[in-house]
Scaffold this active site. Structure first.
Site, PDB file in Angstrom:
ATOM      1  N   TYR A  70       0.841  -1.209   0.000  1.00 38.06           N
ATOM      2  CA  TYR A  70       0.000   0.000   0.000  1.00 38.06           C
ATOM      3  C   TYR A  70       0.870   1.250   0.000  1.00 38.06           C
ATOM      4  CZ  TYR A  70       1.182   0.600   4.924  1.00 38.06           C
ATOM      5  OH  TYR A  70       1.867   0.795   6.088  1.00 38.06           O
ATOM      6  N   PHE A  80       2.430   9.583   3.895  1.00 38.35           N
ATOM      7  CA  PHE A  80       2.783   9.408   5.294  1.00 38.35           C
ATOM      8  C   PHE A  80       3.318   8.003   5.585  1.00 38.35           C
ATOM      9  CE2 PHE A  80      -1.751   8.318   5.088  1.00 38.35           C
ATOM     10  CZ  PHE A  80      -1.779   7.079   5.710  1.00 38.35           C
ATOM     11  N   TYR A 126      -7.270   7.160  12.615  1.00 34.68           N
ATOM     12  CA  TYR A 126      -6.584   7.430  13.870  1.00 34.68           C
ATOM     13  C   TYR A 126      -7.291   8.503  14.691  1.00 34.68           C
ATOM     14  CZ  TYR A 126      -2.951   4.487  11.928  1.00 34.68           C
ATOM     15  OH  TYR A 126      -2.268   3.419  11.405  1.00 34.68           O
ATOM     16  N   PHE A 143      -5.550   5.402   0.873  1.00 33.43           N
ATOM     17  CA  PHE A 143      -4.676   4.243   0.690  1.00 33.43           C
ATOM     18  C   PHE A 143      -4.843   3.682  -0.723  1.00 33.43           C
ATOM     19  CE2 PHE A 143      -5.353   4.295   5.262  1.00 33.43           C
ATOM     20  CZ  PHE A 143      -4.085   4.090   5.754  1.00 33.43           C
TER      21      PHE A 143
END
Length: 583
Positions: A70, A80, A126, A143
């Site tokens: 990914y 990130f 998150y 993603f």
């Protein structure tokens, strides 16, 4: 809002028109990133399946282990995290809280090699806390995912038969030794190994711990020449450690296997009679000399040799160590004309090393054999009476007799060689005069005129190892003979014999014009008269003129073209004189 649910709802979501999708992507909210069509925050993951493989044998379900790559970015495209930056991939369980909820949901229903784009709202990622220094609070995550592998602890080895040959002499069992080719790939199709690149098969025992457990299981029941696809879960392959740099940890393996052959060290020679001629009265034993044709192939059908390609039989002694042990065994008990298949394990053939460039090491050999003939060096002529004349037979052919006979000559497989009928006249011979092969000479003795016989003549009584024109070397010959006529022969060295005592005044009777000498003409006239009156006979089977000329030559001792009284001597008198000289 997009309701949460099983993969079927994901499919429904994907059925949105391109326009609806564009409108949705334009609905960017503040704070939580993307907004729902109503202007609020996203409630569920947005899934875009932008590459779906044609074949999808399995979809990810809750509790499955997966390996995937990914790229993770924010809305502005800033990366990130990325699995591509790491050397290995860890297999993770889906749907049990090991992943963020958005990823758990986004992987459900995915196929190997499928590519998805996932948009995960903060509360499924998150949340309001984020990850210090990496993911800010309330961040929507993007993603790009490709699934590489999926398996479950309940999985077993999956076997698909791609090709099964119509003839299967035996199936692989535990403790068998196998030779096979394979292509090995990961579940996503990445090749990690192939036997074809090494130019040889993979050779090993099955069920003895020499293979990974999944391959041990996947090979069972295979036939030579069969092709299989074998899918092995990681815990039956290389597990958590993987293998070197080519097989990652927790990787499912896919093998496309072609079984070349199989045997067991306890195997013996296998015989299969394909054709057995009627009337088999004799079977080959050790010590016999055999001529046979064969096709030799490996268990997968690859031809490695054929006597037919040389247009010549293979000729050898059986049971004497001149050929491989398995063939020595396999030929014994065969009948003339029989066709049989002989399967020979490598320990009775060419063993672990093989031979030449056509028979690899540890190869099982299959011979399709046609026995042409066999004999033993001690064999006599075999004589079988086919018919005898009805009338009494008081005299039979004996050594020295002049005989006329018809014959047909062939090989034992029926190949016709010669026949007197092709020449329109009987064959002529004097028995014991070395004018015909010894076996035929023997077979004609004792025959009555009009009798028919079948003679089987072994090569040492025929044309031997070298053969003759039209007759192969070491060939057993089959004759059918019929005795047409028989004449008593003459003693050795005689050209003419009297039926009674010769004239007392032989020279005077021979000198027809009474001039004291006998020229060739008078000699010939006299001898022919004796024959016509039944007083004597010439050597049978010869040209009378030549025989008479030879007789005259023998009597004309000074070679002046005439015989005198001093020169004329009977053969019996000459023989007696030699005895006296020797004494």
């Amino acid at each position: 809002m997009i309701p949460a649910g099983p993969p079927s709802r994901t499919v429904a979501w994907l059925s949105l028109s391109l326009l609806q999708l564009l409108l949705l992507l334009q609905a960017v909210g503040r704070g939580l990133g993307r907004a729902s069509p109503a202007g609020g925050p996203l409630e569920d993951v947005i899934i875009e399946r932008y590459l779906i493989p044609k074949a999808c044998p399995r979809e990810v379900q809750r509790g499955d282990y997966v390996r995937y790559h990914y790229n993770g970015t924010f809305e502005d495209g800033k990366k990130f995290d990325s699995s591509y930056d790491r050397s290995t991939l860890v297999a993770l369980v889906v749907g049990v809280g090991r992943l963020i909820t958005g990823m758990d949901r986004g992987l459900m229903g995915m196929c190997v090699n499928e590519r998805r784009r996932l948009i995960v709202p903060p509360h499924l990622g998150y949340g309001s806390i984020g990850v210090a220094g990496l993911i800010p609070p309330d961040a929507t995550l993007y993603f790009d995912v490709v699934l590489l592998d999926v398996w479950n602890k309940e999985d077993t080895v999956q076997v698909s038969i791609l090709l099964r040959p119509p003839y299967c002499p035996r199936m692989v069992q535990d403790s068998d030794f196998v030779r096979y080719h394979y292509n090995g790939t990961l579940l996503d199709g990445t090749t990690f190994d192939t036997s074809y690149s090494r130019g040889g098969t993979y050779d090993t025992y099955v069920g003895s711990g020499w293979l990974i457990k999944g391959m041990d299981q996947g090979l069972l029941g295979m036939c030579p020449g069969e092709r299989r696809k074998i899918i092995i879960p990681p815990f039956l392959a290389y597990g958590e450690k993987g293998y070197g740099t080519v097989i990652p940890p927790q990787a499912s393996l896919v093998f496309h296997v072609l079984l070349i052959d199989v045997h067991n060290p306890k195997d013996t020679v296998q015989l299969e009679t394909l054709e057995l001629p009627l009337g088999c009265v004799r079977r080959a034993v050790a010590g016999d000399f055999m001529r046979y044709h064969y096709n030799g192939s490996l268990m997968d059908g690859s031809l490695f040799d054929s006597s037919y390609s040389r247009n010549h039989t293979y000729n050898t002694y059986v049971g004497q160590g001149y050929i491989i042990p398995g063939m020595d065994q396999g030929l014994q008990g065969a009948c003339i004309g029989e066709r049989r298949r002989i399967t020979i394990p490598p320990h009775l053939a060419y063993g672990e090393n093989g031979t030449g460039d056509k028979i690899p090491g540890s190869a099982v050999l299959i011979f399709n054999v046609h026995v042409i003939d066999f004999h033993n060096p001690a064999d006599p002529v075999e004589i079988k009476t086919l018919s005898r004349p009805a009338e009494a037979c008081n005299e039979t052919a004996k050594l020295g007799d002049f005989v006329r006979y018809h014959y047909n000559c062939s090989l034992l497989d029926g190949t016709k060689l010669f026949s007197s009928h092709d020449y329109g006249a009987p064959q002529e011979a004097t028995l014991g005069a070395n004018k015909v092969i010894q076996g035929l000479d023997t077979g004609l003795q004792g025959m009555c005129v009009g009798e028919r016989r079948q003679l089987v003549v072994p090569p040492h009584l025929a044309h031997g190892e070298s053969g003759a024109r039209g007759v192969p070397g070491s060939a057993v010959l089959l004759f059918e003979v019929e005795l047409v006529s028989r004449e008593d022969g003459l003693p050795t060295g005689y050209l003419f014999v009297w039926h009674e005592d010769p004239p007392a005044n032989l020279f005077e009777d021979m000198d027809l014009n009474k001039d004291g000498e006998v020229p060739p003409e008078e000699f010939s006239t006299f001898i022919k008269t004796q024959v016509s009156e039944g007083k004597g006979r010439l050597m049978p089977g010869q040209d009378p003129e030549k025989t008479i000329a030879d007789m005259f030559q023998n009597q004309d001792r000074n070679q002046d073209g005439k015989i005198t009284v001093e020169e004329l001597k009977l053969k019996s008198d000459e023989d007696q004189e030699r005895v006296h000289e020797e004494l």
